[in-house]
Design a protein around this motif. Structure first.
Motif, PDB file in Angstrom:
ATOM      1  N   ALA A   1      57.424  35.627  48.463  1.00 26.85           N
ATOM      2  CA  ALA A   1      57.264  35.192  49.856  1.00 26.85           C
ATOM      3  C   ALA A   1      57.011  33.691  49.958  1.00 26.85           C
ATOM      4  CB  ALA A   1      56.118  35.963  50.512  1.00 26.85           C
ATOM      5  N   LEU A   2      56.373  33.123  48.935  1.00 29.41           N
ATOM      6  CA  LEU A   2      56.131  31.674  48.913  1.00 29.41           C
ATOM      7  C   LEU A   2      57.361  30.897  48.469  1.00 29.41           C
ATOM      8  CD1 LEU A   2      52.566  31.480  47.316  1.00 29.41           C
ATOM      9  CD2 LEU A   2      53.181  30.677  49.605  1.00 29.41           C
ATOM     10  N   GLY A   3      58.326  31.601  47.861  1.00 26.77           N
ATOM     11  CA  GLY A   3      59.504  30.923  47.341  1.00 26.77           C
ATOM     12  C   GLY A   3      59.239  30.170  46.056  1.00 26.77           C
ATOM     13  N   VAL A   4      58.318  30.701  45.226  1.00 27.00           N
ATOM     14  CA  VAL A   4      57.989  30.065  43.947  1.00 27.00           C
ATOM     15  C   VAL A   4      58.161  31.074  42.826  1.00 27.00           C
ATOM     16  CG1 VAL A   4      56.352  28.496  45.066  1.00 27.00           C
ATOM     17  CG2 VAL A   4      55.516  30.634  44.046  1.00 27.00           C
ATOM     18  N   GLU A   5      58.222  30.588  41.605  1.00 24.18           N
ATOM     19  CA  GLU A   5      58.286  31.469  40.450  1.00 24.18           C
ATOM     20  C   GLU A   5      56.934  32.157  40.248  1.00 24.18           C
ATOM     21  OE1 GLU A   5      60.964  32.177  38.606  1.00 24.18           O
ATOM     22  OE2 GLU A   5      62.148  30.894  39.955  1.00 24.18           O
ATOM     23  N   ARG A   6      56.976  33.355  39.675  1.00 26.40           N
ATOM     24  CA  ARG A   6      55.737  34.087  39.414  1.00 26.40           C
ATOM     25  C   ARG A   6      54.779  33.260  38.563  1.00 26.40           C
ATOM     26  NH1 ARG A   6      51.666  35.177  37.868  1.00 26.40           N
ATOM     27  NH2 ARG A   6      50.741  37.150  37.170  1.00 26.40           N
ATOM     28  N   ASP A   7      55.291  32.484  37.621  1.00 24.11           N
ATOM     29  CA  ASP A   7      54.428  31.706  36.731  1.00 24.11           C
ATOM     30  C   ASP A   7      53.669  30.596  37.450  1.00 24.11           C
ATOM     31  OD1 ASP A   7      55.281  33.277  34.675  1.00 24.11           O
ATOM     32  OD2 ASP A   7      56.678  31.806  33.822  1.00 24.11           O
ATOM     33  N   ALA A   8      54.034  30.326  38.691  1.00 31.40           N
ATOM     34  CA  ALA A   8      53.322  29.303  39.454  1.00 31.40           C
ATOM     35  C   ALA A   8      51.959  29.803  39.934  1.00 31.40           C
ATOM     36  CB  ALA A   8      54.159  28.854  40.649  1.00 31.40           C
ATOM     37  N   LEU A   9      51.729  31.111  39.845  1.00 30.11           N
ATOM     38  CA  LEU A   9      50.482  31.707  40.312  1.00 30.11           C
ATOM     39  C   LEU A   9      49.690  32.261  39.135  1.00 30.11           C
ATOM     40  CD1 LEU A   9      51.856  33.779  43.348  1.00 30.11           C
ATOM     41  CD2 LEU A   9      51.160  31.376  43.296  1.00 30.11           C
ATOM     42  N   LEU A  10      48.380  32.052  39.161  1.00 34.17           N
ATOM     43  CA  LEU A  10      47.485  32.651  38.170  1.00 34.17           C
ATOM     44  C   LEU A  10      46.883  33.915  38.768  1.00 34.17           C
ATOM     45  CD1 LEU A  10      45.560  29.481  36.950  1.00 34.17           C
ATOM     46  CD2 LEU A  10      47.328  30.727  35.699  1.00 34.17           C
ATOM     47  N   LEU A  11      46.893  35.006  38.013  1.00 41.54           N
ATOM     48  CA  LEU A  11      46.290  36.258  38.439  1.00 41.54           C
ATOM     49  C   LEU A  11      45.030  36.479  37.601  1.00 41.54           C
ATOM     50  CD1 LEU A  11      48.086  39.697  38.874  1.00 41.54           C
ATOM     51  CD2 LEU A  11      45.851  39.502  37.816  1.00 41.54           C
ATOM     52  N   THR A  12      43.889  36.671  38.264  1.00 37.67           N
ATOM     53  CA  THR A  12      42.629  36.907  37.564  1.00 37.67           C
ATOM     54  C   THR A  12      41.835  37.996  38.275  1.00 37.67           C
ATOM     55  OG1 THR A  12      41.431  35.222  38.829  1.00 37.67           O
ATOM     56  CG2 THR A  12      42.538  34.498  36.803  1.00 37.67           C
ATOM     57  N   PHE A  13      40.741  38.425  37.626  1.00 40.57           N
ATOM     58  CA  PHE A  13      39.911  39.506  38.164  1.00 40.57           C
ATOM     59  C   PHE A  13      38.449  39.081  38.196  1.00 40.57           C
ATOM     60  CE2 PHE A  13      43.667  41.465  36.335  1.00 40.57           C
ATOM     61  CZ  PHE A  13      44.079  42.304  37.369  1.00 40.57           C
ATOM     62  N   GLN A  14      37.780  39.408  39.277  1.00 41.68           N
ATOM     63  CA  GLN A  14      36.403  38.979  39.517  1.00 41.68           C
ATOM     64  C   GLN A  14      35.462  40.175  39.656  1.00 41.68           C
ATOM     65  OE1 GLN A  14      37.605  37.463  43.693  1.00 41.68           O
ATOM     66  NE2 GLN A  14      35.506  38.193  43.998  1.00 41.68           N
ATOM     67  N   SER A  15      34.192  39.861  39.906  1.00 36.90           N
ATOM     68  CA  SER A  15      33.167  40.835  40.307  1.00 36.90           C
ATOM     69  C   SER A  15      32.874  41.884  39.247  1.00 36.90           C
ATOM     70  CB  SER A  15      33.558  41.516  41.622  1.00 36.90           C
ATOM     71  OG  SER A  15      33.852  40.574  42.623  1.00 36.90           O
ATOM     72  N   ARG A  16      32.906  41.490  37.995  1.00 33.36           N
ATOM     73  CA  ARG A  16      32.580  42.429  36.922  1.00 33.36           C
ATOM     74  C   ARG A  16      31.118  42.872  37.036  1.00 33.36           C
ATOM     75  NH1 ARG A  16      31.751  40.606  30.733  1.00 33.36           N
ATOM     76  NH2 ARG A  16      31.365  42.652  29.790  1.00 33.36           N
ATOM     77  N   PHE A  17      30.886  44.158  36.762  1.00 37.69           N
ATOM     78  CA  PHE A  17      29.537  44.716  36.830  1.00 37.69           C
ATOM     79  C   PHE A  17      29.307  45.578  35.591  1.00 37.69           C
ATOM     80  CE2 PHE A  17      26.759  48.321  37.972  1.00 37.69           C
ATOM     81  CZ  PHE A  17      25.608  47.627  38.314  1.00 37.69           C
ATOM     82  N   GLY A  18      28.218  45.338  34.886  1.00 34.97           N
ATOM     83  CA  GLY A  18      27.900  46.136  33.708  1.00 34.97           C
ATOM     84  C   GLY A  18      28.462  45.532  32.431  1.00 34.97           C
ATOM     85  N   PRO A  19      28.162  46.132  31.284  1.00 35.81           N
ATOM     86  CA  PRO A  19      28.486  45.533  29.984  1.00 35.81           C
ATOM     87  C   PRO A  19      29.892  45.824  29.469  1.00 35.81           C
ATOM     88  CG  PRO A  19      27.169  47.494  29.650  1.00 35.81           C
ATOM     89  CD  PRO A  19      27.272  47.307  31.144  1.00 35.81           C
ATOM     90  N   GLU A  20      30.585  46.820  30.024  1.00 35.47           N
ATOM     91  CA  GLU A  20      31.865  47.194  29.431  1.00 35.47           C
ATOM     92  C   GLU A  20      32.970  46.209  29.787  1.00 35.47           C
ATOM     93  OE1 GLU A  20      33.972  50.732  30.820  1.00 35.47           O
ATOM     94  OE2 GLU A  20      32.542  50.857  32.491  1.00 35.47           O
TER      95      GLU A  20
END
Length: 322
Positions: free
Chosen positions: A220-239
């Motif tokens: 939708a932005l008209g950019v390559e997928r590699d132009a975006l970083l995908l990450t994950f937040q809000s980890r809870f607990g030790p695993e």
């Protein structure tokens, strides 16, 4: 009741939930309900319940209440304020049905909302979880609540809308609008709420859907997928949770000499503690401490007209409902 006098169908926009106030007592009550859901914490109840009551809640509630206080609005919790505004905007676009909102945890509860609709004679309800990506920890818990409290009505649940082109276009439009006003950062990072990796190994589609969402937004932005970083937040607990982690990625970018990062959270329909406090405050400070200069948070779609347009269209569609 004759067909001509039948009560119109209803639509409930369903979000995760929020404390009623930014106080330790209110936060404790909310966390007790949230963390008691076996979909959220999959530890044997005999072990988890005393640990939650006597250790987790007394320690976490005051700290979390302080975090909520840093983002609280005059009208209440940001998540509640924005969800209510979104429901009003969708109602304007769907005059042929009643539109409301509910929370899986806290108030107004999904159970109470379904009971109220049933008492008023509503026989068909669509529940649209404000989770674009499906997970057993979120959408499946909505299904659990519907199974428990939806008797006497035909209640349909939207599975997900993680790659809906209109939704992706709305996210892209919000990014373009931000860049038009503030310029572009050196990197654009898409941060999604994390879940434990073991759930994905067991078949949860969430990680794959986050990747598909990222690809749809890039398109939708008209950019390559590699132009975006995908990450994950809000980890809870030790695993181990889904990686890469947002915080560690931001710190590494700073160490690499990246000065400005723009962050958007496409897994969240409305701004909340995880976006306004964790990303825009905590992670921004950590980015600066690691040598970066500016983390710019791009707000959720919230109650915007384009967001209401997307959800109204989804509500009328027959695809994805079960």
């Amino acid at each position: 009741m004759s067909p001509s006098s039948e009560v119109p169908p209803a639509l409930l926009l369903a979000n995760l939930g929020t404390p009623a106030a930014a106080t330790p007592a209110a936060v404790s009550a909310y966390l007790r309900e949230f963390l008691s859901d076996p979909r959220v914490v999959q530890i044997p109840r005999w072990l988890w319940r005393p640990l939650l009551r006597w250790v987790i809640l007394p320690r976490r509630s005051p700290k979390v209440a302080h975090k909520y206080a840093s983002i609280w609005l005059d009208g209440g919790s940001p998540l509640a304020v924005h969800t209510a505004a979104l429901a009003r905007a969708v109602q304007e676009r769907l005059p042929d049905r009643e539109v409301g909102y509910a929370m899986r945890y806290g108030a107004p509860s999904l159970a109470a909302a379904l009971a109220s609709l049933r008492e008023r004679g509503v026989r068909r309800v669509r529940v649209l979880p404000l989770y674009p990506q499906y997970s057993t920890t979120t959408t499946a818990s909505m299904a659990d609540a519907i199974a428990m409290h939806g008797a006497g009505m035909r209640v349909e649940l939207l599975h997900d809308y993680h790659a809906d082109p209109d939704w992706a276009a709305a996210i892209a439009a919000s990014i373009r609008a931000f860049h038009a006003e503030h310029g572009r950062g050196q990197r654009l990072l898409l941060s999604y709420h994390g879940i434990p990796e073991r759930l994905v190994r067991a078949g949860d589609p969430y990680a794959a859907q986050c990747e598909a969402s990222t690809q749809a937004i890039a398109h939708a932005l008209g950019v390559e997928r590699d132009a975006l970083l995908l990450t994950f937040q809000s980890r809870f607990g030790p695993e181990r949770w889904l990686q890469p982690y947002t915080l560690q990625t931001l710190q590494e970018l700073a160490r690499q000499g990246v000065h400005t990062v723009d962050v958007v959270c496409p897994g969240f329909a409305a701004d909340c503690l995880e976006t306004l406090e964790e990303i825009a405050l905590q992670n921004a400070e950590a980015f600066r401490a690691a040598g970066g200069e500016t983390l710019r948070y791009i707000r959720c779609l919230n109650g915007s007209p384009m967001h209401a347009d997307v959800l109204a269209k989804l509500a009328r569609s027959d695809a994805g409902w079960s």
